[in-house]
Scaffold this motif. Sequence first.
Motif, PDB file in Angstrom:
ATOM      1  N   GLN A   1       0.846  -1.183   0.000  1.00  0.00           N
ATOM      2  CA  GLN A   1       0.000   0.000   0.000  1.00  0.00           C
ATOM      3  C   GLN A   1       0.887   1.241   0.000  1.00  0.00           C
ATOM      4  OE1 GLN A   1      -2.607   0.253   3.370  1.00  0.00           O
ATOM      5  NE2 GLN A   1      -3.549   2.156   2.698  1.00  0.00           N
ATOM      6  N   VAL A   2       0.629   2.105  -0.955  1.00  0.00           N
ATOM      7  CA  VAL A   2       1.423   3.319  -1.070  1.00  0.00           C
ATOM      8  C   VAL A   2       0.890   4.379  -0.103  1.00  0.00           C
ATOM      9  CG1 VAL A   2       2.193   5.161  -2.596  1.00  0.00           C
ATOM     10  CG2 VAL A   2       1.899   2.835  -3.496  1.00  0.00           C
ATOM     11  N   GLN A   3       1.801   4.981   0.637  1.00  0.00           N
ATOM     12  CA  GLN A   3       1.428   6.043   1.567  1.00  0.00           C
ATOM     13  C   GLN A   3       2.356   7.232   1.396  1.00  0.00           C
ATOM     14  OE1 GLN A   3       1.371   4.095   5.503  1.00  0.00           O
ATOM     15  NE2 GLN A   3      -0.853   4.266   5.443  1.00  0.00           N
ATOM     16  N   LEU A   4       1.764   8.415   1.445  1.00  0.00           N
ATOM     17  CA  LEU A   4       2.513   9.660   1.423  1.00  0.00           C
ATOM     18  C   LEU A   4       2.107  10.451   2.668  1.00  0.00           C
ATOM     19  CD1 LEU A   4       2.087   8.787  -1.684  1.00  0.00           C
ATOM     20  CD2 LEU A   4       2.657  11.162  -2.185  1.00  0.00           C
ATOM     21  N   VAL A   5       3.086  10.851   3.454  1.00  0.00           N
ATOM     22  CA  VAL A   5       2.804  11.562   4.688  1.00  0.00           C
ATOM     23  C   VAL A   5       3.541  12.891   4.673  1.00  0.00           C
ATOM     24  CG1 VAL A   5       2.907  11.509   7.194  1.00  0.00           C
ATOM     25  CG2 VAL A   5       2.481   9.396   5.917  1.00  0.00           C
ATOM     26  N   GLU A   6       2.759  13.976   4.608  1.00  0.00           N
ATOM     27  CA  GLU A   6       3.348  15.311   4.626  1.00  0.00           C
ATOM     28  C   GLU A   6       3.510  15.809   6.059  1.00  0.00           C
ATOM     29  OE1 GLU A   6       0.386  15.658   0.993  1.00  0.00           O
ATOM     30  OE2 GLU A   6       0.334  14.802   3.018  1.00  0.00           O
ATOM     31  N   SER A   7       4.491  16.674   6.240  1.00  0.00           N
ATOM     32  CA  SER A   7       4.706  17.319   7.526  1.00  0.00           C
ATOM     33  C   SER A   7       5.406  18.644   7.294  1.00  0.00           C
ATOM     34  CB  SER A   7       5.524  16.438   8.462  1.00  0.00           C
ATOM     35  OG  SER A   7       6.790  16.156   7.900  1.00  0.00           O
ATOM     36  N   GLY A   8       5.431  19.476   8.347  1.00  0.00           N
ATOM     37  CA  GLY A   8       6.169  20.734   8.273  1.00  0.00           C
ATOM     38  C   GLY A   8       5.326  21.968   8.087  1.00  0.00           C
ATOM     39  N   GLY A   9       4.024  21.793   7.911  1.00  0.00           N
ATOM     40  CA  GLY A   9       3.162  22.960   7.761  1.00  0.00           C
ATOM     41  C   GLY A   9       3.010  23.699   9.081  1.00  0.00           C
ATOM     42  N   GLY A  10       2.393  24.871   9.009  1.00  0.00           N
ATOM     43  CA  GLY A  10       2.172  25.653  10.225  1.00  0.00           C
ATOM     44  C   GLY A  10       1.833  27.084   9.906  1.00  0.00           C
ATOM     45  N   LEU A  11       1.922  27.910  10.944  1.00  0.00           N
ATOM     46  CA  LEU A  11       1.632  29.338  10.832  1.00  0.00           C
ATOM     47  C   LEU A  11       2.946  30.108  10.839  1.00  0.00           C
ATOM     48  CD1 LEU A  11      -0.325  31.772  10.966  1.00  0.00           C
ATOM     49  CD2 LEU A  11      -0.262  31.544  13.461  1.00  0.00           C
ATOM     50  N   VAL A  12       3.100  31.023   9.891  1.00  0.00           N
ATOM     51  CA  VAL A  12       4.326  31.806   9.778  1.00  0.00           C
ATOM     52  C   VAL A  12       3.966  33.214   9.329  1.00  0.00           C
ATOM     53  CG1 VAL A  12       4.747  31.106   7.391  1.00  0.00           C
ATOM     54  CG2 VAL A  12       6.679  31.792   8.831  1.00  0.00           C
ATOM     55  N   GLN A  13       4.779  34.170   9.708  1.00  0.00           N
ATOM     56  CA  GLN A  13       4.554  35.544   9.272  1.00  0.00           C
ATOM     57  C   GLN A  13       5.059  35.746   7.856  1.00  0.00           C
ATOM     58  OE1 GLN A  13       6.404  38.077  12.252  1.00  0.00           O
ATOM     59  NE2 GLN A  13       4.424  38.350  13.286  1.00  0.00           N
ATOM     60  N   ALA A  14       4.479  36.698   7.181  1.00  0.00           N
ATOM     61  CA  ALA A  14       4.933  37.036   5.839  1.00  0.00           C
ATOM     62  C   ALA A  14       6.433  37.332   5.860  1.00  0.00           C
ATOM     63  CB  ALA A  14       4.161  38.232   5.309  1.00  0.00           C
ATOM     64  N   GLY A  15       7.119  36.817   4.851  1.00  0.00           N
ATOM     65  CA  GLY A  15       8.566  36.954   4.780  1.00  0.00           C
ATOM     66  C   GLY A  15       9.319  35.808   5.414  1.00  0.00           C
ATOM     67  N   GLY A  16       8.611  34.972   6.133  1.00  0.00           N
ATOM     68  CA  GLY A  16       9.240  33.845   6.804  1.00  0.00           C
ATOM     69  C   GLY A  16       9.421  32.642   5.900  1.00  0.00           C
ATOM     70  N   SER A  17       9.885  31.551   6.503  1.00  0.00           N
ATOM     71  CA  SER A  17      10.191  30.328   5.764  1.00  0.00           C
ATOM     72  C   SER A  17       9.582  29.115   6.451  1.00  0.00           C
ATOM     73  CB  SER A  17      11.707  30.132   5.665  1.00  0.00           C
ATOM     74  OG  SER A  17      12.318  31.194   4.972  1.00  0.00           O
ATOM     75  N   LEU A  18       9.302  28.123   5.639  1.00  0.00           N
ATOM     76  CA  LEU A  18       8.890  26.809   6.124  1.00  0.00           C
ATOM     77  C   LEU A  18       9.489  25.764   5.201  1.00  0.00           C
ATOM     78  CD1 LEU A  18       5.061  27.124   6.946  1.00  0.00           C
ATOM     79  CD2 LEU A  18       6.901  26.722   8.587  1.00  0.00           C
ATOM     80  N   ARG A  19       9.681  24.564   5.750  1.00  0.00           N
ATOM     81  CA  ARG A  19      10.150  23.443   4.948  1.00  0.00           C
ATOM     82  C   ARG A  19       9.172  22.294   5.110  1.00  0.00           C
ATOM     83  NH1 ARG A  19      15.112  19.282   5.919  1.00  0.00           N
ATOM     84  NH2 ARG A  19      15.798  18.981   3.759  1.00  0.00           N
ATOM     85  N   LEU A  20       8.549  21.928   4.017  1.00  0.00           N
ATOM     86  CA  LEU A  20       7.631  20.795   4.018  1.00  0.00           C
ATOM     87  C   LEU A  20       8.381  19.523   3.638  1.00  0.00           C
ATOM     88  CD1 LEU A  20       4.541  22.332   2.177  1.00  0.00           C
ATOM     89  CD2 LEU A  20       5.155  22.452   4.598  1.00  0.00           C
ATOM     90  N   SER A  21       7.936  18.416   4.227  1.00  0.00           N
ATOM     91  CA  SER A  21       8.494  17.104   3.902  1.00  0.00           C
ATOM     92  C   SER A  21       7.356  16.177   3.516  1.00  0.00           C
ATOM     93  CB  SER A  21       9.232  16.522   5.103  1.00  0.00           C
ATOM     94  OG  SER A  21      10.293  17.355   5.509  1.00  0.00           O
ATOM     95  N   CYS A  22       7.665  15.239   2.661  1.00  0.00           N
ATOM     96  CA  CYS A  22       6.697  14.217   2.267  1.00  0.00           C
ATOM     97  C   CYS A  22       7.441  12.894   2.180  1.00  0.00           C
ATOM     98  CB  CYS A  22       6.053  14.572   0.939  1.00  0.00           C
ATOM     99  SG  CYS A  22       4.950  13.294   0.279  1.00  0.00           S
ATOM    100  N   GLU A  23       7.142  12.015   3.108  1.00  0.00           N
ATOM    101  CA  GLU A  23       7.786  10.703   3.135  1.00  0.00           C
ATOM    102  C   GLU A  23       6.874   9.692   2.452  1.00  0.00           C
ATOM    103  OE1 GLU A  23       8.991   9.391   6.975  1.00  0.00           O
ATOM    104  OE2 GLU A  23       9.950   7.568   6.214  1.00  0.00           O
ATOM    105  N   VAL A  24       7.461   8.908   1.584  1.00  0.00           N
ATOM    106  CA  VAL A  24       6.713   7.963   0.756  1.00  0.00           C
ATOM    107  C   VAL A  24       7.096   6.537   1.115  1.00  0.00           C
ATOM    108  CG1 VAL A  24       6.178   7.269  -1.613  1.00  0.00           C
ATOM    109  CG2 VAL A  24       6.705   9.671  -1.106  1.00  0.00           C
ATOM    110  N   SER A  25       6.097   5.664   1.169  1.00  0.00           N
ATOM    111  CA  SER A  25       6.354   4.250   1.403  1.00  0.00           C
ATOM    112  C   SER A  25       5.459   3.430   0.487  1.00  0.00           C
ATOM    113  CB  SER A  25       6.096   3.889   2.861  1.00  0.00           C
ATOM    114  OG  SER A  25       4.753   4.161   3.213  1.00  0.00           O
TER     115      SER A  25
END
Length: 117
Positions: A1-25
């Motif tokens: 069974q294929v699964q994709l799990v995202e993480s790293g989202g959230g609340l940030v102020q304009a001009g800021g940074s975030l890094r999203l991840s997606c692990e696949v199995s």
Amino acid sequence: QVQLVESGGGLVQAGGSLRLSCEVSGTIFSRNAMGWFRQAPGKQRELVATITSGGTTNYSDSVKGRFTISRDNAKNTVYLQMNSLKPEDTAVYYCNSYDVISRRLYWGQGTQVTVSS
């Protein structure tokens, strides 16, 4: 069974940074093309960035120069580095995985990104 799990989202102020991840199995990650899409409230899901098995990348004009997609085949993970975030980047971000052999497309459950002004 294929699964994709995202993480790293959230609340940030304009001009800021975030890094999203997606692990696949459940699939041979290294042969799959990977992509990030997003969907804002009341809008259609749109392409953000893609990366082929060979590492070729493609970006929507709205994120070009601010976002970077990358992959780590040893970790079965695709990343989306988002810099200089804007309120209009607020959306649920989804990753997908296209198996070029089976020609099947798989989606993750999404992660919320909210950029405050």
